[in-house]
Structures are given as C-alpha cells and as structure tokens.
Design a protein around this motif. Structure first.
Motif, short mmCIF file in Angstrom:
data_model
loop_
_atom_site.label_atom_id
_atom_site.label_comp_id
_atom_site.label_asym_id
_atom_site.label_seq_id
_atom_site.Cartn_x
_atom_site.Cartn_y
_atom_site.Cartn_z
N THR A 44 0.83 -1.20 0.00
CA THR A 44 0.00 0.00 0.00
C THR A 44 0.87 1.25 0.00
OG1 THR A 44 -1.80 -1.13 1.15
CG2 THR A 44 -1.79 1.27 1.24
N VAL A 59 -7.52 4.57 -1.04
CA VAL A 59 -7.07 3.30 -0.45
C VAL A 59 -6.98 3.46 1.07
CG1 VAL A 59 -5.21 1.61 -0.37
CG2 VAL A 59 -5.76 2.75 -2.52
N GLU A 87 -5.33 3.13 4.36
CA GLU A 87 -3.95 2.98 4.80
C GLU A 87 -3.89 2.83 6.32
OE1 GLU A 87 -1.50 5.69 1.55
OE2 GLU A 87 -2.00 6.55 3.50
#
Length: 262
Positions: free
Chosen positions: A233, A247, A249
């Motif tokens: 990531t 996304v 995280e």
C-alpha cells in the motif's frame, strides 16, 4: 487469438497484446473469468515484458516509471537510515549491512555474500519499517517481517527445477518472486509465481524484478498478500501515487511516508 498463441515473433505478440488490452482488462475484473487470464493469454508465460506493457497501457509512462526512478534517488537511503532506528535484531542488522554494501564489499564478506543484494535488501527493510498486517483472531501472534519476507521472494540455486518448485507448492500463495542464482547476492534470473503459474521477469536486476512483481498485482487484478499489504500500500500510494485517498492505509503507512518525505 490463435495467431498470438503460436506466433514466434516477439514484436508481433506485443502488438497483438496491445490490441487485446481492453478485452484482457475486462476479463481480469470479472471474478468468474479472472482465473482464466493466463489460459486465454498464455504468452505472459514465455514472452518477457508483457506485464510492464499492460501496466504502462493502464497507467501511462510517467506512473509506470516511478519506482525505478524514485527508489534509488528518493527512498532507498532514507529507508536504510530509518531502519537503523528500529529495535536491533540479527536479521535487521544483516539487511542494513547488505543494503549499504558496495558490490566490491559483498565479494569480500561472507555475511554479505549470503544476503540479498543492496536494492532487494533495502526493499525488505521497508517491510521491517512497515510491519506485516495483523492476521486476524484465528491466527494470534504477530508475524515478523522476516517471516513475511518469504511471501515476497524465495531463493533457489541455479539449476533448480522451477517446475519441481511449483509442484511442491501446497498452499495457494499470492504473487511472489522466485530468485535463481548461485547465492542470494548473485541472482541470474527472476520469475513471478502466480497460482502455480510461472511468469518470467524481463529484468535481471532485483529492483526491476520487484517493479514487475508489484505491477503484476494490477495487471492480473490480484489482491496483495495480507502479510505484505501495508508495504505494498505504501508503494502504491507513496511511490507510484495510485489511488491516493481512495485506499485504506494503516497509521504506520502514513507515519513512514511523513518521515521519508520530510
């Protein structure tokens, strides 16, 4: 399609793969069809460079070049320096030594000879900086970075049968690198293993092979290995700058990004 499957001219194959890119993207994004991509497009398994080509078609040249351009100049030395602030361990100290070593020093030191080369060692140090994700309640106990490393890259001596290695896999592993060489510091060939399928890397350098490994996740729409999820990531959002803000995280990913880009 039959022409592409049996054609021996690499330039023709790559051009045909460009033409069929959208069809392939639709296929990998279809859960019912995604597992058959390598059956439908088997040239991934014998023509080098097709992963990089598909990734380039998906994201463009600028994005595709970011890891190879930015890791040596922006991230590598900072990762090494930040790793020195972690609690010491034998594995960590060897990785730091290998990451900092020149090729001349490696040849003269038995410890360095048995370790990975400088670039791959620095990538694995990132894994130590951004620890493996928790494995859930059914798997208590924290997985170490050294354990997670085995899900990133596996070393086999030159001459080892790749087919025998693949046949010996008894668990469904996600994408990982198989490194073939005389020793970890001297790798002659990298291949990517995906569901017992072998995909050759075009690059013979560890950083180049890792670049292809990362890109393969997008080309085949494959999820990150849970143990490597945080590290991947970071690479996705911080180095390639793909889907920033979209996304999820971990706090550690954000923390390490702030440190390295400070």
């Amino acid at each position: 399609m039959s022409l592409m499957k049996y054609c021996s001219d690499e330039a023709t194959i790559k051009e045909k793969m460009k033409v069929t890119f959208e069809r392939r993207r639709n296929m990998v994004l279809d859960k019912e069809k995604s597992s058959f991509v390598l059956d439908e497009f088997p040239r991934f398994k014998d023509v080098e460079g097709l992963i990089a080509q598909d990734f380039h078609l998906q994201f463009g040249h600028d994005v595709a070049a970011r890891l190879l351009k930015r890791w040596p100049t922006t991230f590598k030395q900072k990762v090494i320096q930040q790793s020195k602030t972690l609690p010491s361990s034998a594995d960590l100290e060897v990785l730091i030594q290998c990451a900092e070593a020149t090729s001349e020093e490696v040849d003269m030191d038995d410890i360095l000879v048995s370790g990975w080369d400088s670039d791959l060692s620095s990538i694995i140090l990132l894994l130590h900086l951004i620890p493996p994700s928790a494995q859930g309640r059914k798997r208590p106990g924290r997985v170490s970075a050294s354990q997670a490393e085995k899900h990133l890259v596996v070393f086999k001596k030159s001459g080892t049968s790749i087919e025998e290695h693949v046949d010996s896999i008894n668990t469904s592993k996600q994408l990982y690198l198989l490194a073939l060489g005389t020793k970890r510091s001297t790798i002659h060939k990298f291949v990517i293993i995906l569901d017992k399928q072998v995909i050759p890397c075009k690059s013979t350098t560890s950083l180049g092979a890792f670049d292809e490994l990362f890109k393969a996740h997008f080309v085949f729409a494959t999820t990150y290995n849970q143990m490597l999820h945080n590290m991947y990531t970071f690479i996705q959002t911080t180095i390639f700058q793909i889907d920033i803000g979209k996304v999820c995280e971990s706090p550690r990913v954000a923390e390490i990004r702030a440190r390295l880009l400070h």
